[in-house]
Design a protein around this motif. Structure first.
Motif, PDB file in Angstrom:
ATOM      1  N   PHE A  12       2.371   4.474 -42.630  1.00 16.68           N
ATOM      2  CA  PHE A  12       1.372   5.278 -42.157  1.00 16.68           C
ATOM      3  C   PHE A  12       1.578   6.656 -42.616  1.00 16.68           C
ATOM      4  CE2 PHE A  12      -0.695   7.868 -38.951  1.00 16.68           C
ATOM      5  CZ  PHE A  12      -1.959   7.370 -38.730  1.00 16.68           C
ATOM      6  N   ASN A  13       0.595   7.391 -43.111  1.00 15.68           N
ATOM      7  CA  ASN A  13       0.680   8.866 -43.611  1.00 15.68           C
ATOM      8  C   ASN A  13      -0.734   9.446 -43.079  1.00 15.68           C
ATOM      9  OD1 ASN A  13      -0.494  10.388 -46.046  1.00 15.68           O
ATOM     10  ND2 ASN A  13       1.531  11.188 -45.534  1.00 15.68           N
ATOM     11  N   GLN A  14      -0.547  10.632 -42.575  1.00 15.30           N
ATOM     12  CA  GLN A  14      -1.691  11.351 -41.922  1.00 15.30           C
ATOM     13  C   GLN A  14      -1.446  12.901 -41.646  1.00 15.30           C
ATOM     14  OE1 GLN A  14      -3.507  10.971 -37.601  1.00 15.30           O
ATOM     15  NE2 GLN A  14      -5.078   9.955 -38.923  1.00 15.30           N
ATOM     16  N   GLY A  15      -2.274  13.796 -42.085  1.00 14.43           N
ATOM     17  CA  GLY A  15      -2.042  15.074 -42.142  1.00 14.43           C
ATOM     18  C   GLY A  15      -2.724  15.432 -40.745  1.00 14.43           C
ATOM     19  N   LYS A  16      -2.015  16.501 -40.263  1.00 15.12           N
ATOM     20  CA  LYS A  16      -2.453  17.059 -38.918  1.00 15.12           C
ATOM     21  C   LYS A  16      -3.894  17.368 -38.555  1.00 15.12           C
ATOM     22  CE  LYS A  16      -0.717  21.808 -40.138  1.00 15.12           C
ATOM     23  NZ  LYS A  16       0.282  21.107 -41.127  1.00 15.12           N
ATOM     24  N   LEU A  17      -4.747  17.702 -39.967  1.00 17.27           N
ATOM     25  CA  LEU A  17      -6.077  17.720 -40.007  1.00 17.27           C
ATOM     26  C   LEU A  17      -6.934  16.585 -40.348  1.00 17.27           C
ATOM     27  CD1 LEU A  17      -6.404  21.284 -41.647  1.00 17.27           C
ATOM     28  CD2 LEU A  17      -6.952  20.774 -39.419  1.00 17.27           C
ATOM     29  N   GLY A  18      -6.231  15.481 -40.688  1.00 19.12           N
ATOM     30  CA  GLY A  18      -6.814  14.336 -40.997  1.00 19.12           C
ATOM     31  C   GLY A  18      -7.594  14.474 -42.657  1.00 19.12           C
ATOM     32  N   ILE A  22      -4.972  17.704 -48.368  1.00 19.85           N
ATOM     33  CA  ILE A  22      -4.272  18.923 -47.998  1.00 19.85           C
ATOM     34  C   ILE A  22      -2.934  18.609 -47.040  1.00 19.85           C
ATOM     35  CG2 ILE A  22      -6.157  20.416 -48.039  1.00 19.85           C
ATOM     36  CD1 ILE A  22      -6.428  20.501 -44.988  1.00 19.85           C
ATOM     37  N   CYS A  23      -2.707  17.239 -46.843  1.00 15.45           N
ATOM     38  CA  CYS A  23      -1.697  16.719 -46.097  1.00 15.45           C
ATOM     39  C   CYS A  23      -0.336  17.275 -46.919  1.00 15.45           C
ATOM     40  CB  CYS A  23      -1.628  15.298 -45.877  1.00 15.45           C
ATOM     41  SG  CYS A  23      -0.211  14.685 -45.070  1.00 15.45           S
ATOM     42  N   GLU A  24       0.437  17.815 -46.448  1.00 15.17           N
ATOM     43  CA  GLU A  24       1.984  18.256 -46.764  1.00 15.17           C
ATOM     44  C   GLU A  24       2.962  17.341 -46.792  1.00 15.17           C
ATOM     45  OE1 GLU A  24       1.125  23.103 -46.383  1.00 15.17           O
ATOM     46  OE2 GLU A  24       1.837  21.903 -44.794  1.00 15.17           O
ATOM     47  N   ASP A  25       2.643  16.055 -46.331  1.00 14.26           N
ATOM     48  CA  ASP A  25       3.548  14.952 -46.437  1.00 14.26           C
ATOM     49  C   ASP A  25       3.100  14.010 -47.366  1.00 14.26           C
ATOM     50  OD1 ASP A  25       5.311  15.680 -43.905  1.00 14.26           O
ATOM     51  OD2 ASP A  25       4.972  13.808 -42.961  1.00 14.26           O
ATOM     52  N   LEU A  26       4.114  13.773 -48.417  1.00 15.17           N
ATOM     53  CA  LEU A  26       3.617  12.643 -49.242  1.00 15.17           C
ATOM     54  C   LEU A  26       4.941  11.643 -49.375  1.00 15.17           C
ATOM     55  CD1 LEU A  26       2.650  14.896 -52.514  1.00 15.17           C
ATOM     56  CD2 LEU A  26       1.092  13.536 -50.875  1.00 15.17           C
ATOM     57  N   SER A 268      -2.536  16.316 -34.670  1.00 15.04           N
ATOM     58  CA  SER A 268      -1.101  16.182 -34.002  1.00 15.04           C
ATOM     59  C   SER A 268      -0.714  17.632 -34.076  1.00 15.04           C
ATOM     60  CB  SER A 268      -0.267  15.416 -34.756  1.00 15.04           C
ATOM     61  OG  SER A 268       1.140  15.119 -34.048  1.00 15.04           O
ATOM     62  N   PHE A 269       0.704  17.992 -33.998  1.00 13.47           N
ATOM     63  CA  PHE A 269       1.149  19.108 -34.075  1.00 13.47           C
ATOM     64  C   PHE A 269       1.884  19.409 -35.651  1.00 13.47           C
ATOM     65  CE2 PHE A 269       4.758  16.526 -33.006  1.00 13.47           C
ATOM     66  CZ  PHE A 269       5.888  17.041 -33.729  1.00 13.47           C
ATOM     67  N   ASP A 270       1.794  18.228 -36.367  1.00 10.78           N
ATOM     68  CA  ASP A 270       2.514  18.363 -37.694  1.00 10.78           C
ATOM     69  C   ASP A 270       1.928  17.247 -38.539  1.00 10.78           C
ATOM     70  OD1 ASP A 270       3.865  19.103 -40.058  1.00 10.78           O
ATOM     71  OD2 ASP A 270       5.876  18.867 -38.820  1.00 10.78           O
ATOM     72  N   ASP A 271       2.053  17.220 -39.930  1.00  9.38           N
ATOM     73  CA  ASP A 271       1.633  16.036 -40.561  1.00  9.38           C
ATOM     74  C   ASP A 271       2.727  14.965 -40.517  1.00  9.38           C
ATOM     75  OD1 ASP A 271      -0.261  17.701 -41.895  1.00  9.38           O
ATOM     76  OD2 ASP A 271       0.918  18.312 -43.711  1.00  9.38           O
ATOM     77  N   ARG A 272       2.577  13.811 -40.504  1.00  7.05           N
ATOM     78  CA  ARG A 272       3.545  12.659 -40.309  1.00  7.05           C
ATOM     79  C   ARG A 272       3.311  11.568 -41.137  1.00  7.05           C
ATOM     80  NH1 ARG A 272      -0.793  11.968 -36.666  1.00  7.05           N
ATOM     81  NH2 ARG A 272      -1.145  10.216 -35.900  1.00  7.05           N
ATOM     82  N   THR A 273       4.621  10.919 -41.438  1.00  9.31           N
ATOM     83  CA  THR A 273       4.759   9.839 -42.267  1.00  9.31           C
ATOM     84  C   THR A 273       5.609   8.987 -41.706  1.00  9.31           C
ATOM     85  OG1 THR A 273       3.996  11.143 -44.300  1.00  9.31           O
ATOM     86  CG2 THR A 273       4.965   8.921 -44.766  1.00  9.31           C
ATOM     87  N   TYR A 274       5.556   7.595 -41.830  1.00 16.47           N
ATOM     88  CA  TYR A 274       6.418   6.474 -41.374  1.00 16.47           C
ATOM     89  C   TYR A 274       6.434   5.414 -42.232  1.00 16.47           C
ATOM     90  CZ  TYR A 274       8.140   2.977 -38.011  1.00 16.47           C
ATOM     91  OH  TYR A 274       8.725   1.961 -37.385  1.00 16.47           O
ATOM     92  N   ILE A 275       7.587   4.776 -42.848  1.00 16.14           N
ATOM     93  CA  ILE A 275       7.801   4.003 -43.570  1.00 16.14           C
ATOM     94  C   ILE A 275       8.700   2.892 -43.255  1.00 16.14           C
ATOM     95  CG2 ILE A 275       7.956   2.882 -46.152  1.00 16.14           C
ATOM     96  CD1 ILE A 275       7.052   5.806 -47.194  1.00 16.14           C
TER      97      ILE A 275
END
Length: 280
Positions: A12-18, A22-26, A268-275
């Motif tokens: 799952f990967n999602q930016g704080k703005l959706g 522009i998500c800074e998590d890759l 959310s408060f930040d971008d997030r990524t879970y693998i």
């Protein structure tokens, strides 16, 4: 050569703005590497050729990992990433600006599993869980800024501001912004008591980069950015913990103290990524 294979179980990967662009998590997932790349939050609001600095750094790191040899060492990988960042700085004419104002540098954290070496390389504050055992890499400087912001927000509330007011305009972030900017001067600084390692195009002190040897009998590994305050063994549980926090402490200054909290209109408060992946 390691004949075991990588199988992704949850991602799952999602930016704080959706907004994915522009998500800074890759992230990277291929036969040789699994990586989560967390570009630093843009504290100036300025863009570099239309992109936030953290996004720019994350894209360079992602590309270099995708093109890397399966047996590349950590030192070789970081050297190649830094070389590509330096080329970019020269091309965009921003190297002198970065030397004058360190907070302008495209910066990112990286956590990367090397299948060839069966190691996890933890550079920055991203998280790892191996068969249920959590590995974090927290730094003292984050505690200082998070507590300073929490103190300021508590005082703001005592003076009459509401949580809703602060979700509209986080004056606690305004208060610690100078400290956040000053942190950039301590990146990769082995001589400072508050120094910490990041990827920003400049030399890294590898003695302070965590390398986790994955046990030969390990089955499941989770890599995640610090957009998740509590890492659990499933994506659903991890998301549930995050959503509970956003309901009960949206400013992230009591239950979970952070340099930034939820803003009105953000997911959310930040971008997030879970693998989560399996070695089989």
């Amino acid at each position: 050569m390691n004949c075991m294979t990588i199988s992704v179980l949850e991602l799952f990967n999602q930016g704080k703005l959706g907004i994915p662009e522009i998500c800074e998590d890759l992230y990277v997932v291929n036969d040789h590497f699994v990586a989560v790349i967390d570009g630093a939050t843009n504290i100036t609001g300025n863009l570099i050729h239309g992109k936030a600095p953290g996004r720019l750094a994350a894209e360079v790191i992602q590309r270099v990992i995708l093109e890397a040899r399966m047996d590349v060492t950590l030192q070789e990988l970081i050297a190649d990433i830094n070389k590509n960042l330096q080329i970019l700085y020269e091309e965009y004419g921003i190297l002198d600006d970065i030397k004058k104002c360190a907070w302008m540098a495209p910066t990112a954290c990286l956590i990367c599993y090397s299948h060839y070496y069966q190691e996890v390389w933890q550079l920055g504050d991203s998280q790892c869980m191996i068969d249920g055992q959590l590995h974090t890499n927290e730094k003292q400087i984050d505690d200082i800024t998070a507590n300073a912001r929490a103190l300021f927000l508590e005082a703001e509330i005592k003076k009459g501001k509401t949580i809703e007011d602060l979700l509209e305009h986080d004056t606690g972030w305004d208060y610690i912004k100078t400290l956040i900017q000053l942190q950039y001067y301590l990146q990769n600084d082995r001589d400072s008591q508050f120094g910490f390692e990041v990827i920003n195009g400049f030399d890294v002190d590898f003695s302070r980069v965590k390398t986790i040897q994955v046990p030969k009998d390990a089955k499941t590994i989770i890599l995640a950015s610090d957009g998740y305050p509590m890492l659990k063994t499933t994506l659903n549980e991890t998301e549930s913990e995050l959503q509970h926090l956003l309901q009960t402490d949206p400013l992230c200054f009591r239950q979970f103290k952070s340099a930034k909290g939820l803003q009105k209109g953000h997911l959310s408060f930040d971008d997030r990524t879970y693998i989560k992946f399996e070695i089989a």
